[in-house]
Design a protein around this motif. Structure first.
Motif, PDB file in Angstrom:
ATOM      1  N   THR A 355       0.827  -1.204   0.000  1.00 22.64           N
ATOM      2  CA  THR A 355       0.000   0.000   0.000  1.00 22.64           C
ATOM      3  C   THR A 355       0.863   1.256   0.000  1.00 22.64           C
ATOM      4  N   LYS A 356       0.216   2.401  -0.222  1.00 28.09           N
ATOM      5  CA  LYS A 356       0.867   3.714  -0.241  1.00 28.09           C
ATOM      6  C   LYS A 356       2.127   3.735  -1.111  1.00 28.09           C
ATOM      7  N   PRO A 357       2.004   3.294  -2.355  1.00 31.64           N
ATOM      8  CA  PRO A 357       3.188   3.336  -3.219  1.00 31.64           C
ATOM      9  C   PRO A 357       3.581   4.773  -3.532  1.00 31.64           C
ATOM     10  N   LEU A 358       4.849   4.984  -3.797  1.00 32.59           N
ATOM     11  CA  LEU A 358       5.381   6.307  -4.127  1.00 32.59           C
ATOM     12  C   LEU A 358       5.565   6.396  -5.638  1.00 32.59           C
ATOM     13  N   THR A 359       4.947   7.384  -6.259  1.00 34.16           N
ATOM     14  CA  THR A 359       5.112   7.616  -7.693  1.00 34.16           C
ATOM     15  C   THR A 359       6.123   8.730  -7.886  1.00 34.16           C
ATOM     16  N   LEU A 360       7.269   8.409  -8.478  1.00 36.05           N
ATOM     17  CA  LEU A 360       8.347   9.384  -8.677  1.00 36.05           C
ATOM     18  C   LEU A 360       8.148  10.126  -9.989  1.00 36.05           C
ATOM     19  N   THR A 361       8.433  11.431  -9.979  1.00 38.28           N
ATOM     20  CA  THR A 361       8.242  12.257 -11.174  1.00 38.28           C
ATOM     21  C   THR A 361       9.556  12.690 -11.812  1.00 38.28           C
ATOM     22  N   SER A 362      10.630  12.851 -11.025  1.00 42.03           N
ATOM     23  CA  SER A 362      11.895  13.331 -11.582  1.00 42.03           C
ATOM     24  C   SER A 362      13.035  12.962 -10.650  1.00 42.03           C
ATOM     25  N   VAL A 363      14.257  13.010 -11.195  1.00 42.83           N
ATOM     26  CA  VAL A 363      15.452  12.746 -10.398  1.00 42.83           C
ATOM     27  C   VAL A 363      16.594  13.591 -10.965  1.00 42.83           C
ATOM     28  N   SER A 364      17.386  14.175 -10.078  1.00 42.66           N
ATOM     29  CA  SER A 364      18.489  15.045 -10.498  1.00 42.66           C
ATOM     30  C   SER A 364      19.811  14.281 -10.440  1.00 42.66           C
ATOM     31  N   ASP A 365      20.868  14.922 -10.955  1.00 41.84           N
ATOM     32  CA  ASP A 365      22.198  14.317 -10.910  1.00 41.84           C
ATOM     33  C   ASP A 365      22.714  14.145  -9.483  1.00 41.84           C
ATOM     34  N   THR A 366      22.131  14.862  -8.534  1.00 41.10           N
ATOM     35  CA  THR A 366      22.553  14.749  -7.135  1.00 41.10           C
ATOM     36  C   THR A 366      21.954  13.516  -6.461  1.00 41.10           C
ATOM     37  N   GLY A 367      21.060  12.814  -7.168  1.00 44.63           N
ATOM     38  CA  GLY A 367      20.442  11.631  -6.588  1.00 44.63           C
ATOM     39  C   GLY A 367      19.230  11.927  -5.743  1.00 44.63           C
ATOM     40  N   VAL A 368      18.692  13.139  -5.832  1.00 44.57           N
ATOM     41  CA  VAL A 368      17.462  13.485  -5.117  1.00 44.57           C
ATOM     42  C   VAL A 368      16.294  13.322  -6.086  1.00 44.57           C
ATOM     43  N   ALA A 369      15.317  12.507  -5.691  1.00 40.46           N
ATOM     44  CA  ALA A 369      14.135  12.268  -6.512  1.00 40.46           C
ATOM     45  C   ALA A 369      12.916  12.862  -5.826  1.00 40.46           C
ATOM     46  N   TYR A 370      11.924  13.228  -6.626  1.00 41.13           N
ATOM     47  CA  TYR A 370      10.684  13.799  -6.105  1.00 41.13           C
ATOM     48  C   TYR A 370       9.499  12.979  -6.592  1.00 41.13           C
ATOM     49  N   GLY A 371       8.446  12.940  -5.772  1.00 38.75           N
ATOM     50  CA  GLY A 371       7.253  12.202  -6.147  1.00 38.75           C
ATOM     51  C   GLY A 371       6.161  12.411  -5.125  1.00 38.75           C
ATOM     52  N   ALA A 372       5.150  11.526  -5.163  1.00 41.83           N
ATOM     53  CA  ALA A 372       4.023  11.633  -4.241  1.00 41.83           C
ATOM     54  C   ALA A 372       3.525  10.239  -3.891  1.00 41.83           C
ATOM     55  N   THR A 373       3.173  10.036  -2.634  1.00 40.64           N
ATOM     56  CA  THR A 373       2.569   8.782  -2.221  1.00 40.64           C
ATOM     57  C   THR A 373       1.079   8.802  -2.549  1.00 40.64           C
ATOM     58  N   SER A 374       0.554   7.629  -2.867  1.00 39.53           N
ATOM     59  CA  SER A 374      -0.881   7.438  -3.125  1.00 39.53           C
ATOM     60  C   SER A 374      -1.392   8.219  -4.326  1.00 39.53           C
ATOM     61  N   ALA A 375      -0.506   8.659  -5.227  1.00 38.52           N
ATOM     62  CA  ALA A 375      -0.953   9.277  -6.483  1.00 38.52           C
ATOM     63  C   ALA A 375      -1.292   8.169  -7.479  1.00 38.52           C
ATOM     64  N   ARG A 376      -2.234   8.429  -8.381  1.00 39.10           N
ATOM     65  CA  ARG A 376      -2.644   7.399  -9.336  1.00 39.10           C
ATOM     66  C   ARG A 376      -1.556   7.107 -10.356  1.00 39.10           C
ATOM     67  N   ASN A 377      -0.848   8.139 -10.790  1.00 37.90           N
ATOM     68  CA  ASN A 377       0.215   8.000 -11.781  1.00 37.90           C
ATOM     69  C   ASN A 377       1.039   9.281 -11.778  1.00 37.90           C
ATOM     70  N   VAL A 378       1.998   9.372 -12.699  1.00 36.69           N
ATOM     71  CA  VAL A 378       2.871  10.552 -12.744  1.00 36.69           C
ATOM     72  C   VAL A 378       2.072  11.817 -13.033  1.00 36.69           C
ATOM     73  N   THR A 379       1.131  11.741 -13.962  1.00 36.24           N
ATOM     74  CA  THR A 379       0.313  12.910 -14.295  1.00 36.24           C
ATOM     75  C   THR A 379      -0.445  13.406 -13.074  1.00 36.24           C
ATOM     76  N   ASP A 380      -1.001  12.488 -12.302  1.00 32.47           N
ATOM     77  CA  ASP A 380      -1.742  12.851 -11.091  1.00 32.47           C
ATOM     78  C   ASP A 380      -0.808  13.487 -10.061  1.00 32.47           C
ATOM     79  N   ALA A 381       0.396  12.923  -9.888  1.00 25.59           N
ATOM     80  CA  ALA A 381       1.355  13.469  -8.923  1.00 25.59           C
ATOM     81  C   ALA A 381       1.765  14.888  -9.298  1.00 25.59           C
ATOM     82  N   LEU A 382       1.991  15.150 -10.600  1.00 23.00           N
ATOM     83  CA  LEU A 382       2.388  16.482 -11.047  1.00 23.00           C
ATOM     84  C   LEU A 382       1.239  17.486 -10.922  1.00 23.00           C
ATOM     85  N   ALA A 383       0.015  16.981 -10.938  1.00 23.10           N
ATOM     86  CA  ALA A 383      -1.149  17.862 -10.810  1.00 23.10           C
ATOM     87  C   ALA A 383      -1.526  18.118  -9.357  1.00 23.10           C
TER      88      ALA A 383
END
Length: 438
Positions: A355-383
């Motif tokens: 449960t509560k999967p994390l949907t990642l949207t982007s990752v930088s060269d520094t190894g820091v990634a961003y995303g959202a838990t419980s989002a339906r998909n990448v489009t939903d997380a970005l919205a």
């Protein structure tokens, strides 16, 4: 007035007229940028819009452009971001922006796509060797009264990302196509066995007949649900019901990761040089009934580079997840999955019960990634769907972010890219400077 005098007078008048026209053209600029809006300020003054974004980005430094296409493409080697602008009711133009300075780069010629005018043409990037290209494409019929299937085609405009040199390629095509650029060529397919590959360097088009896909011997599953999935430097990547192969190259059964069923591999998506695949654990394994193995393979050799186990059947290969690379290629993310190709480590971000999967949207060269838990998909997380988080991929520990934080859709050349729609339904592309680590 003599005949000779008349000729001299006419010649002089023509010369004066040409000189005047040249002066008028010079005063107008004669540039591809004539129908452009004034450009936004460069990085030094910062964009007009200050979104709530993660602390890793400096909203005081960056740039902003408006009335742009929902899609954009990047070519990190050139430092350019490409986007489409609508010139009038039926014409579009590919434009580029220097990611670091915010100054406009080269612009292509305006053109009318085959697609309906109520939506933007598609935009993607492709890399072959050390050359990067931007590609716009549309699908449609040649004329209002076209009847034959050959009258419909895929129209592609291929731009050298460094110079803006433009090449048009038109490929006859019967049905709505899928067009991708994850490999060293542009793949056009019907989602099954019919495909064509366009060489971005020359514009040459090559087709492989469905019966010539190089089916591996002794693989009945390879001839079921067969699909051309991508282009590699060594040939087409093809999948069957459970197994996959590179035409004329390696076969998934021969490179199955340890502890998996050799005939169970299913490819999900590609990035430059890699393919992500799902594998079933060996029968009798302790977690075979509850978990699958997700593996990043080298497209050149098929060898497994990094892998991680995840609960099933929540991830559907083919639709999700899609591989996204950091600008330098070290990190890969795909939905709830993240891979460090240098350290050969990987993470599956979900609770132990899936449960509560994390949907990642982007990752930088520094190894820091961003995303959202419980989002339906990448489009939903970005919205704004789900609860935003950031993850340091050296530790794999997600940290919650404020609920009103907007997530980046990508990173390139030290800038985070954010998409935003204003109150007048205009699409904005905003770049904020990535802060340096202390």
């Amino acid at each position: 007035m003599t005949k000779r005098q008349k000729i001299v007078r006419v010649t002089l008048i023509a010369g004066v007229f040409i000189l005047v026209m040249l002066l008028v053209l010079a005063s107008c600029g004669g540039s591809k940028k004539d129908d452009a809006k004034p450009r936004k300020p460069a990085v030094g003054t910062g964009p007009d819009t200050r979104l709530n974004v993660p602390d890793g980005y400096d909203t005081r430094r960056g740039w902003e452009i408006e009335d742009v296409s929902p899609q954009y493409a990047v070519a990190s080697a050139t430092g350019l971001v490409a986007y489409l602008a609508r010139i009038d009711e039926s014409r579009y133009q590919l434009r580029t922006q220097n990611a670091e300075t915010g100054k406009s780069g080269w612009w292509g010629e305006a053109w009318r796509p085959l697609a309906p005018v109520d939506r933007y043409p598609r935009l993607l990037s492709v890399t072959k060797g050390d050359k990067q290209y931007f590609v716009t494409w549309s699908y449609g019929r040649l004329g209002e009264y076209a009847l034959a299937s050959a009258d419909s085609l895929v129209s592609l405009d291929i731009y050298d990302a460094a110079t803006g040199e433009q090449r048009r390629v038109e490929v006859p095509w019967t049905d709505a196509p899928t067009v991708t650029g994850a490999g060293p060529g542009i793949l056009i397919s019907d989602g099954k066995t019919v495909s064509a590959v366009v060489d971005p360097m020359t514009g040459d088009v090559s087709r492989t007949a469905p019966g010539s896909l190089g089916y591996p011997k002794g693989c009945p599953n390879c001839k079921k649900l067969t699909e051309v999935r991508g282009v590699t430097a060594n040939g087409l990547l093809v999948s069957g019901a459970k197994e996959f192969w590179v035409r004329g190259g390696w076969f998934s059964r021969k490179v199955a990761p340890k502890g998996t069923e050799p005939t169970s591999g299913v490819p999900a998506s590609m990035s430059a040089g890699h393919v992500l695949a799902k594998w079933q654990k060996k029968k009798g394994a302790k977690d075979a009934a509850t978990h699958d193995l997700w593996v990043v393979h080298s497209l050149e050799t098929g060898k497994a580079v990094a892998q991680v186990r995840c609960r099933k059947p929540d991830i559907n290969p083919g639709a999700e997840p899609q591989l996204v690379s950091s600008p330098d290629g070290r990190y890969l993310i795909a939905g709830r999955l993240a891979f460090d190709l240098d350290e050969k480590t990987a993470f599956c971000f979900e609770e132990t019960d899936g449960t509560k999967p994390l949907t990642l949207t982007s990752v930088s060269d520094t190894g820091v990634a961003y995303g959202a838990t419980s989002a339906r998909n990448v489009t939903d997380a970005l919205a704004g769907g789900g609860s935003p988080v950031q993850v340091d991929l050296t530790t794999g520990e997600p940290d919650p972010l404020p609920l009103n934080v907007r997530l980046p859709s990508g990173d390139t050349n030290g800038m985070g890219l954010f998409r935003w729609t204003d109150g007048k339904d205009r699409q904005h592309l905003i770049a904020y400077l990535l802060r340096e680590e202390d």
